[in-house]
Design a protein around this motif. Sequence first.
Motif, PDB file in Angstrom:
ATOM      1  N   ILE A  23     -11.531  -1.587  -7.345  1.00  0.00           N
ATOM      2  CA  ILE A  23     -11.628  -2.845  -6.599  1.00  0.00           C
ATOM      3  C   ILE A  23     -11.656  -2.459  -5.124  1.00  0.00           C
ATOM      4  O   ILE A  23     -10.631  -2.039  -4.556  1.00  0.00           O
ATOM      5  CB  ILE A  23     -10.449  -3.791  -6.904  1.00  0.00           C
ATOM      6  CG1 ILE A  23     -10.462  -4.197  -8.379  1.00  0.00           C
ATOM      7  CG2 ILE A  23     -10.531  -5.046  -6.035  1.00  0.00           C
ATOM      8  CD1 ILE A  23      -9.663  -3.304  -9.284  1.00  0.00           C
ATOM      9  N   HIS A  24     -12.835  -2.548  -4.514  1.00  0.00           N
ATOM     10  CA  HIS A  24     -13.023  -2.070  -3.149  1.00  0.00           C
ATOM     11  C   HIS A  24     -12.699  -3.163  -2.135  1.00  0.00           C
ATOM     12  O   HIS A  24     -12.795  -4.358  -2.418  1.00  0.00           O
ATOM     13  CB  HIS A  24     -14.469  -1.597  -2.950  1.00  0.00           C
ATOM     14  CG  HIS A  24     -14.827  -0.419  -3.790  1.00  0.00           C
ATOM     15  ND1 HIS A  24     -14.365   0.847  -3.533  1.00  0.00           N
ATOM     16  CD2 HIS A  24     -15.605  -0.322  -4.917  1.00  0.00           C
ATOM     17  CE1 HIS A  24     -14.849   1.686  -4.442  1.00  0.00           C
ATOM     18  NE2 HIS A  24     -15.595   1.004  -5.298  1.00  0.00           N
ATOM     19  N   GLU A  25     -12.348  -2.729  -0.944  1.00  0.00           N
ATOM     20  CA  GLU A  25     -12.102  -3.654   0.158  1.00  0.00           C
ATOM     21  C   GLU A  25     -13.369  -4.452   0.460  1.00  0.00           C
ATOM     22  O   GLU A  25     -14.473  -3.910   0.497  1.00  0.00           O
ATOM     23  CB  GLU A  25     -11.678  -2.858   1.390  1.00  0.00           C
ATOM     24  CG  GLU A  25     -11.457  -3.701   2.635  1.00  0.00           C
ATOM     25  CD  GLU A  25     -11.157  -2.834   3.842  1.00  0.00           C
ATOM     26  OE1 GLU A  25     -11.986  -2.794   4.776  1.00  0.00           O
ATOM     27  OE2 GLU A  25     -10.092  -2.183   3.833  1.00  0.00           O
ATOM     28  N   SER A  26     -13.185  -5.765   0.681  1.00  0.00           N
ATOM     29  CA  SER A  26     -14.332  -6.612   0.986  1.00  0.00           C
ATOM     30  C   SER A  26     -13.883  -7.860   1.739  1.00  0.00           C
ATOM     31  O   SER A  26     -12.777  -8.370   1.517  1.00  0.00           O
ATOM     32  CB  SER A  26     -15.047  -7.033  -0.302  1.00  0.00           C
ATOM     33  OG  SER A  26     -16.101  -7.925  -0.027  1.00  0.00           O
ATOM     34  N   ASP A  27     -14.757  -8.358   2.621  1.00  0.00           N
ATOM     35  CA  ASP A  27     -14.518  -9.640   3.286  1.00  0.00           C
ATOM     36  C   ASP A  27     -14.866 -10.811   2.376  1.00  0.00           C
ATOM     37  O   ASP A  27     -14.469 -11.946   2.630  1.00  0.00           O
ATOM     38  CB  ASP A  27     -15.362  -9.736   4.565  1.00  0.00           C
ATOM     39  CG  ASP A  27     -14.793  -8.884   5.691  1.00  0.00           C
ATOM     40  OD1 ASP A  27     -13.570  -8.936   5.901  1.00  0.00           O
ATOM     41  OD2 ASP A  27     -15.579  -8.179   6.348  1.00  0.00           O
ATOM     42  N   LEU A  61      -0.347  -2.931   2.912  1.00  0.00           N
ATOM     43  CA  LEU A  61      -0.470  -2.743   4.358  1.00  0.00           C
ATOM     44  C   LEU A  61       0.900  -2.705   5.029  1.00  0.00           C
ATOM     45  O   LEU A  61       1.147  -1.901   5.929  1.00  0.00           O
ATOM     46  CB  LEU A  61      -1.330  -3.851   4.972  1.00  0.00           C
ATOM     47  CG  LEU A  61      -2.835  -3.780   4.689  1.00  0.00           C
ATOM     48  CD1 LEU A  61      -3.555  -4.926   5.389  1.00  0.00           C
ATOM     49  CD2 LEU A  61      -3.424  -2.444   5.147  1.00  0.00           C
ATOM     50  N   ASN A  62       1.781  -3.598   4.596  1.00  0.00           N
ATOM     51  CA  ASN A  62       3.125  -3.648   5.178  1.00  0.00           C
ATOM     52  C   ASN A  62       4.127  -2.763   4.442  1.00  0.00           C
ATOM     53  O   ASN A  62       5.310  -2.736   4.791  1.00  0.00           O
ATOM     54  CB  ASN A  62       3.623  -5.097   5.205  1.00  0.00           C
ATOM     55  CG  ASN A  62       2.821  -5.955   6.157  1.00  0.00           C
ATOM     56  OD1 ASN A  62       2.681  -5.616   7.325  1.00  0.00           O
ATOM     57  ND2 ASN A  62       2.268  -7.051   5.665  1.00  0.00           N
ATOM     58  N   THR A  93      -5.605   2.738   1.142  1.00  0.00           N
ATOM     59  CA  THR A  93      -5.576   1.296   0.896  1.00  0.00           C
ATOM     60  C   THR A  93      -6.973   0.700   0.739  1.00  0.00           C
ATOM     61  O   THR A  93      -7.106  -0.495   0.481  1.00  0.00           O
ATOM     62  CB  THR A  93      -4.845   0.562   2.034  1.00  0.00           C
ATOM     63  OG1 THR A  93      -5.548   0.797   3.269  1.00  0.00           O
ATOM     64  CG2 THR A  93      -3.409   1.049   2.167  1.00  0.00           C
ATOM     65  N   SER A  94      -8.004   1.521   0.856  1.00  0.00           N
ATOM     66  CA  SER A  94      -9.366   0.990   0.781  1.00  0.00           C
ATOM     67  C   SER A  94      -9.748   0.602  -0.641  1.00  0.00           C
ATOM     68  O   SER A  94     -10.653  -0.205  -0.844  1.00  0.00           O
ATOM     69  CB  SER A  94     -10.376   2.015   1.311  1.00  0.00           C
ATOM     70  OG  SER A  94     -10.392   3.182   0.493  1.00  0.00           O
TER      71      SER A  94
END
Length: 372
Positions: free
Chosen positions: A261-265, A345-346, A239-240
Amino acid sequence: MATSFPVLYTRGSHFDVGYSIGSTFQSRIQTYIQKSFLLQDTLLPFYDTREGRDFVEAMLSRTEKNFPKYLDEVRGQAQGAGLPFETLFVNDLLMEIYFYFSQKPPQATKEDLGCSTVYINRPDVKVIGHNEDGENLARTLGYVIDATITGDDGVEEKFTSLCYPGGLPGVSIGCNYHGMIFAVNALDGPTIDKAAAGDFVLRALLGASNIDEVKKVVSNVGFGVSSGFNINVGSIVDTSTQWSVEVAPNVFESKVSIKEIHESDDPEKSTYFHMNEYRHLDIEVETAERSRARFERALSLPVPTCAKDARNILGDTDNKTFPIYRTVSPSDDYATVCTGMFDLLNKRFDIYMDNPSSDTGPLLRFNMQCEA
């Protein structure tokens, strides 16, 4: 408000699953074939010409070599639906025939190509939302297939896919038992002869277990692909990262570009949009006004940080001529058939048959699994 949409759970060989689909939805498929302006005004009349017969026969010969097991699905579906095989095979050549090889000016043009996708990849929110745009008939005549297929080679495929009546699974929204999710955007680009039909390449994607396999499938070495498309890809295993995969036609091996498209805050970095234009593959194509308008409208809205924000964008109708959420109008022959929301995630796949920004909620809900 939509109150029902059929789901068929089926298992067996490729032919068996095709036959099950055709026989279960015989009335829907026959009605779609009879009423579809895409088929009745352009595809089938083209097939009745000498040029059309030659083109379809050449495509069939290549498909027999490239994807024989998926042709078995088409044969099974045709037999179950009580229709000629050639009719459904021509239906699977829609992009090639309708927009490029038919000499008759189409009712809908490349300008009308549809589908809009929103990515969100934050640590706490990992969503890909997708408007599936197509002929309005699919809203009332389409269906979802949940299939388990075991081929002669012993390879098993398990997937859930929205289907257009009489068409192959894989060309719209779906997920598989490897935990992969797919949402497809048609791209306004060149189309070529002497390569594999795009719908069959997309059908093969439903067997992919990771992004490397996705690239291998769409590259389709030895055959290439005749029409371009974009696949919006995610995984409940990894999921990252989410992936935008753009494919352009080429003989022998497709042209492929993959954007991660990477995980980011950072909301700006964790968000991505894709409509019906090439965004990262180096190719000279004029952007369609309708696609550009939807893209620019999405950019003008607040940056989405949750699933509700994504649904609000996909349900936006502010631009009355080129809205993101489409309905048939004097300026548009296509409509948003449904909206698919993938929550990685779910591990949930929801389908909204009404405007997703409303409080109606999804009509269909599937739990995504990874059995590999």
